[in-house]
Design a protein around this motif. Structure first.
Motif, PDB file in Angstrom:
ATOM      1  N   ALA A 118       0.907  -1.151  -0.076  1.00  0.00           N
ATOM      2  CA  ALA A 118       0.161   0.056   0.023  1.00  0.00           C
ATOM      3  C   ALA A 118       0.893   1.252   0.247  1.00  0.00           C
ATOM      4  O   ALA A 118       0.438   2.196  -0.427  1.00  0.00           O
ATOM      5  CB  ALA A 118      -0.813  -0.031   1.205  1.00  0.00           C
ATOM      6  N   ASN A 119       2.043   1.079   0.323  1.00  0.00           N
ATOM      7  CA  ASN A 119       2.913   2.379   0.585  1.00  0.00           C
ATOM      8  C   ASN A 119       3.843   2.763  -0.549  1.00  0.00           C
ATOM      9  O   ASN A 119       4.506   4.000  -0.801  1.00  0.00           O
ATOM     10  CB  ASN A 119       3.894   2.146   1.816  1.00  0.00           C
ATOM     11  N   GLU A 123       5.152   2.088  -9.756  1.00  0.00           N
ATOM     12  CA  GLU A 123       6.638   1.778 -10.412  1.00  0.00           C
ATOM     13  C   GLU A 123       7.643   1.157  -9.376  1.00  0.00           C
ATOM     14  O   GLU A 123       8.373   0.381  -9.783  1.00  0.00           O
ATOM     15  CB  GLU A 123       7.227   3.290 -10.581  1.00  0.00           C
ATOM     16  N   GLN A 124       7.545   1.423  -7.920  1.00  0.00           N
ATOM     17  CA  GLN A 124       8.195   0.826  -7.070  1.00  0.00           C
ATOM     18  C   GLN A 124       7.807  -0.596  -6.925  1.00  0.00           C
ATOM     19  O   GLN A 124       8.659  -1.444  -6.793  1.00  0.00           O
ATOM     20  CB  GLN A 124       7.966   1.669  -5.642  1.00  0.00           C
ATOM     21  N   ALA A 125       6.541  -0.895  -7.037  1.00  0.00           N
ATOM     22  CA  ALA A 125       5.920  -2.286  -6.536  1.00  0.00           C
ATOM     23  C   ALA A 125       6.380  -3.162  -7.812  1.00  0.00           C
ATOM     24  O   ALA A 125       6.734  -4.324  -7.566  1.00  0.00           O
ATOM     25  CB  ALA A 125       4.589  -2.067  -6.422  1.00  0.00           C
ATOM     26  N   LEU A 287       7.383  -6.894   3.956  1.00  0.00           N
ATOM     27  CA  LEU A 287       8.717  -6.163   4.271  1.00  0.00           C
ATOM     28  C   LEU A 287       8.742  -4.737   3.877  1.00  0.00           C
ATOM     29  O   LEU A 287       9.180  -3.873   4.359  1.00  0.00           O
ATOM     30  CB  LEU A 287       9.880  -6.829   3.547  1.00  0.00           C
ATOM     31  N   ALA A 288       7.774  -4.538   2.555  1.00  0.00           N
ATOM     32  CA  ALA A 288       7.908  -3.056   2.282  1.00  0.00           C
ATOM     33  C   ALA A 288       6.957  -2.238   2.913  1.00  0.00           C
ATOM     34  O   ALA A 288       7.399  -0.981   3.109  1.00  0.00           O
ATOM     35  CB  ALA A 288       7.211  -3.250   0.831  1.00  0.00           C
ATOM     36  N   GLU A 289       5.904  -2.661   3.578  1.00  0.00           N
ATOM     37  CA  GLU A 289       5.000  -2.125   4.152  1.00  0.00           C
ATOM     38  C   GLU A 289       5.604  -1.744   5.832  1.00  0.00           C
ATOM     39  O   GLU A 289       5.362  -0.742   6.210  1.00  0.00           O
ATOM     40  CB  GLU A 289       3.504  -2.549   4.171  1.00  0.00           C
ATOM     41  N   SER A 290       6.534  -2.544   6.136  1.00  0.00           N
ATOM     42  CA  SER A 290       7.125  -2.386   7.346  1.00  0.00           C
ATOM     43  C   SER A 290       8.432  -1.454   7.466  1.00  0.00           C
ATOM     44  O   SER A 290       9.053  -1.180   8.225  1.00  0.00           O
ATOM     45  CB  SER A 290       7.566  -3.596   8.092  1.00  0.00           C
ATOM     46  N   GLY A 291       8.664  -1.035   6.015  1.00  0.00           N
ATOM     47  CA  GLY A 291       9.975  -0.069   5.877  1.00  0.00           C
ATOM     48  C   GLY A 291      11.419  -0.915   5.852  1.00  0.00           C
ATOM     49  O   GLY A 291      12.272  -0.310   5.704  1.00  0.00           O
TER      50      GLY A 291
END
Length: 326
Positions: A118-119, A123-125, A287-291
């Motif tokens: 969601a964050n 492009e990043q995803a 992992l992405a959503e937790s930074g």
């Protein structure tokens, strides 16, 4: 719809930006409106039909590609769902890995797609699936990395390498990355505890020893790769780099030597093969959503300029990921 089509092997000049029929989802599939896709070393190998020994495969063909629409990684929005699909619905933002991603619309089996982080932007995803999944499988499933272990990553600034550094740190490892001079600070910014500039120092000749070595380049001999490992360390061979191409065998020769040597050495010599799944996409999303996982996009190109994106990748100067906007 617009798509990038490859009808023969060759340089990026063989890629065509053209119109093809829009696909329709079948049972257990979803139709995705693609907003972004990313370029991987795999796309370069498919484009060239390299190594030659791999041509009798699902995507490659002996004389021409079996899959003519290029691309693999994608991020976009669900436009339609096939029968029996219950986990996703029209309007969901998704990401994943499936053939024919360099196109405005893509049909994806349910085991290759998941709700996108969601964050992250599209492009990043789109930068995540193939490269980050390769890093995750290599560290978690193949090398069984444990907190406190010393990890060396050969090719730390590339697409897979940039994710490998971050995921290894998230797993509690002590990470050393190998890269060129221009990428030293970049790899350090990813979280590496130590960075070796290969233009100034040969990691295979260092006195420092490592529990795990992930080779993502394929530019060293098996002896050189084993040398910096502890006696019972683990060598993981990916063989997906650009620098192992241009031959009949490509990285396969190194892999075969590793398999033949494995029974006779104390170290574990393992081959990294990574298959995407809903579970791994969910793990990467967490992992992405937790930074803990931050995709780095080097450059973006419009779909019509995909050939230029691949030229930039095969120049060897791309840092982290190259992304196509659709």
């Amino acid at each position: 719809m617009k798509a990038i089509v490859q009808r023969r092997y060759g340089s990026p000049d063989v890629l065509e930006f053209t119109d093809i029929d829009q696909p329709t989802p079948g049972d257990g599939e979803v139709l995705v409106r693609v907003y972004a896709a990313s370029v991987n070393a795999r796309d370069w190998h498919v484009l060239r039909g390299d190594p030659y020994i791999a041509r009798p495969s699902a995507d490659l063909g002996l004389r021409r590609p079996n899959v003519t629409t290029a691309g693999t990684d994608f991020a976009g929005r669900v436009e339609a769902v096939g029968s029996s699909v219950t986990e996703l619905k029209v309007g969901d933002d998704v990401y994943g890995e499936a053939p024919r991603a360099f196109a405005e619309y893509l049909v994806v089996p349910m085991n290759r797609v998941a709700v996108k982080p969601a964050n992250l932007t599209y492009e990043q995803a789109a930068a995540i699936p193939l490269a980050a999944n390769t890093a995750l499988i290599g560290l978690r499933d193949v090398a069984n990395v444990q907190p406190g272990q010393r990890i060396l990553i050969n090719g730390a600034s590339g697409g897979v390498g940039s994710f490998t550094v971050q995921i290894a740190k998230a797993m509690g490892a002590e990470v050393t990355g190998v890269c060129s001079t221009r990428n030293v600070e970049f790899v350090r910014s990813l979280g590496a505890d130590e960075v070796i500039d290969y233009t100034k120092s040969d990691f295979s000749r260092s006195d420092r020893k490592y529990d795990v070595l992930l080779d993502l380049v394929g530019n060293r001999s098996l002896t050189a790769l084993r040398r910096p490992l502890v006696r019972r360390g683990t060598l993981v061979l990916s063989g997906g780099g650009l620098f192992s191409g241009g031959s009949f065998f490509g990285p396969v020769g190194l892999i075969v030597r590793a398999k033949l040597s494995a029974p006779f050495v104390s170290q574990q010599l393992k081959l990294l093969t990574a298959v995407i799944s809903k579970d791994s996409l969910a793990t990467l999303r967490d992992l992405a959503e937790s930074g803990k996982l931050d995709p780095v996009v080097d450059r973006t190109y419009p779909l019509a300029a995909t050939a230029d994106a691949i030229r930039h990748l095969e120049s060897g100067h791309a840092r982290a990921k190259v992304v196509i906007t659709v």
